[in-house]
Design a protein around this motif. Structure first.
Motif, PDB file in Angstrom:
ATOM      1  N   ALA A   1      15.550  -1.918  -3.907  1.00 39.63           N
ATOM      2  CA  ALA A   1      14.476  -2.637  -4.601  1.00 39.63           C
ATOM      3  C   ALA A   1      15.046  -3.506  -5.719  1.00 39.63           C
ATOM      4  O   ALA A   1      15.984  -3.105  -6.417  1.00 39.63           O
TER       5      ALA A   1
ATOM      6  N   ASP B   1      17.722   3.101   0.880  1.00 40.44           N
ATOM      7  CA  ASP B   1      19.002   2.566   0.421  1.00 40.44           C
ATOM      8  C   ASP B   1      19.523   1.483   1.362  1.00 40.44           C
ATOM      9  O   ASP B   1      18.868   1.124   2.354  1.00 40.44           O
TER      10      ASP B   1
ATOM     11  N   SER C   1      18.054   2.955  -3.706  1.00 41.97           N
ATOM     12  CA  SER C   1      17.077   1.946  -3.278  1.00 41.97           C
ATOM     13  C   SER C   1      17.637   0.538  -3.428  1.00 41.97           C
ATOM     14  O   SER C   1      18.357   0.232  -4.384  1.00 41.97           O
TER      15      SER C   1
ATOM     16  N   LYS D   1       8.933   6.678  -0.696  1.00 44.88           N
ATOM     17  CA  LYS D   1      10.270   6.679  -0.101  1.00 44.88           C
ATOM     18  C   LYS D   1      11.121   5.605  -0.759  1.00 44.88           C
ATOM     19  O   LYS D   1      10.727   4.436  -0.800  1.00 44.88           O
ATOM     20  N   LEU D   2      12.272   5.998  -1.270  1.00 52.10           N
ATOM     21  CA  LEU D   2      13.275   5.035  -1.710  1.00 52.10           C
ATOM     22  C   LEU D   2      14.223   4.792  -0.541  1.00 52.10           C
ATOM     23  O   LEU D   2      14.729   5.745   0.055  1.00 52.10           O
TER      24      LEU D   2
ATOM     25  N   GLY E   1      12.784  -1.784  -0.360  1.00 48.41           N
ATOM     26  CA  GLY E   1      13.489  -0.670  -0.977  1.00 48.41           C
ATOM     27  C   GLY E   1      12.621   0.464  -1.462  1.00 48.41           C
ATOM     28  O   GLY E   1      13.131   1.524  -1.840  1.00 48.41           O
ATOM     29  N   VAL E   2      11.284   0.261  -1.462  1.00 45.78           N
ATOM     30  CA  VAL E   2      10.350   1.332  -1.811  1.00 45.78           C
ATOM     31  C   VAL E   2       9.180   1.259  -0.835  1.00 45.78           C
ATOM     32  O   VAL E   2       8.595   0.193  -0.651  1.00 45.78           O
TER      33      VAL E   2
END
Length: 305
Positions: free
Chosen positions: A56, A172, A54, A169-170, A279-280
């Motif tokens: 994030a 990337d 991720s 959902k992560l 990222g999330v």
């Protein structure tokens, strides 16, 4: 945190708040569910695996300040910690990202949720209030599984494991999405009390024990993620993924003290099940937006009180 724009969703969210308050009583200034709680503060440190999965900020910064609110079930602010209805316990994390930005994770101590939708959960509560819960459970296996799931009282908030029932959902750096469910694991191990032991405890034994434990040193947890396989259901919180799905550690939390102005802050801040951070992303699970609407509406009531 904006209100969901779906009018039907918000109507159901408001009906859920009203139904919870009908069952547990109206307690201005307190949440209609998980009313009794205590908030701690500490630090989250991400793993290398989290950085790969991720973009994030909290998964890529060296560390991030966090608040963690531990809580009991029901909307009763003074429910004794030894009451069996105080389970499942809650563990809500706020990651402070700076510049008044944050993202949250909401979990509780049972890996089940009774119904797939907000409307279904409202029907569950209505049957409970009407005394027809037996018929409802007979017609809804997911609700029966939730009710029958073991819910032993913990020795400590710091010896309980907590589960995120919704999928997220992560994302990337290449835009690849990985569906996961969060699992919070205590460094001290999972330790519970049996039905006879818990009866001997103080009505506030969990907060008393938490303060004592913090005085002895930081309380640690791992944030783990169970990773879905191709074809696993990601939009239904009542469907579990097989136990053999891989689990990755996203990072560690160290809690070192209680939050200052604890009671005031608990009434003010509103946990948000929607990540709202790069990222999330939420899955298509309909409960995520519903929970966001319910939390926001009840939070507005709390602040007004």
């Amino acid at each position: 945190m904006p209100f969901p724009t779906d009018e039907k969703l918000m109507t159901t969210a408001k009906d859920l708040v009203a139904q919870l308050q009908s069952i547990f009583g109206s307690h201005p200034g307190f949440r209609p569910a998980h009313a009794k709680g205590i908030t701690t503060k500490g630090t989250f440190t991400p793993s290398e695996e989290a950085k790969k999965l991720s973009t994030a900020p909290h998964f890529n910064s060296p560390s991030t300040p966090v608040w963690v609110r531990f809580s009991n079930s029901t909307g009763i602010p003074n429910i004794p910690d030894f009451d069996e209805n105080a389970n499942p316990r809650g563990f809500g994390i706020r990651f402070h990202l700076g510049d008044r930005k944050h993202t949250d994770i909401v979990t509780h101590s049972t890996p089940f949720f009774p119904m797939r939708t907000g409307e279904g959960f409202l029907s569950f509560l209505q049957s409970l209030a009407a005394g027809t819960i037996g018929d409802f459970l007979g017609a809804n296996p997911s609700a029966l599984a939730f009710v029958q799931a073991p819910k032993p009282a913990p020795v400590s908030y710091g010896t309980e494991e907590y589960f995120g029932v919704n999928a997220f959902k992560l994302i990337d750096s290449a835009g690849k999405a990985t569906f996961i469910r969060y699992h919070i694991v205590p460094d001290a191990g999972v330790k519970t009390l049996d039905a006879e032991e818990v009866k001997k405890e103080d009505p506030n034994y969990l907060s008393i024990e938490l303060e004592k434990r913090l005085a002895e040193g930081p309380i640690g947890f791992k944030i783990e993620a169970q990773v879905a396989a191709e074809g696993d259901v990601t939009d239904d919180a009542t469907v579990h993924w097989p136990a053999d799905r891989p689990v990755v550690t996203l990072g560690t939390i160290k809690l070192d003290s209680l939050l200052e102005n604890n009671e005031k802050e608990q009434k003010y801040f509103i946990l948000d099940p929607v990540p709202r951070v790069q990222g999330v992303e939420p899955s298509d699970d309909p409960l995520i937006e519903m929970r966001a609407g319910l939390y926001l509406w009840s939070g507005k009531q709390r602040r007004a009180a």
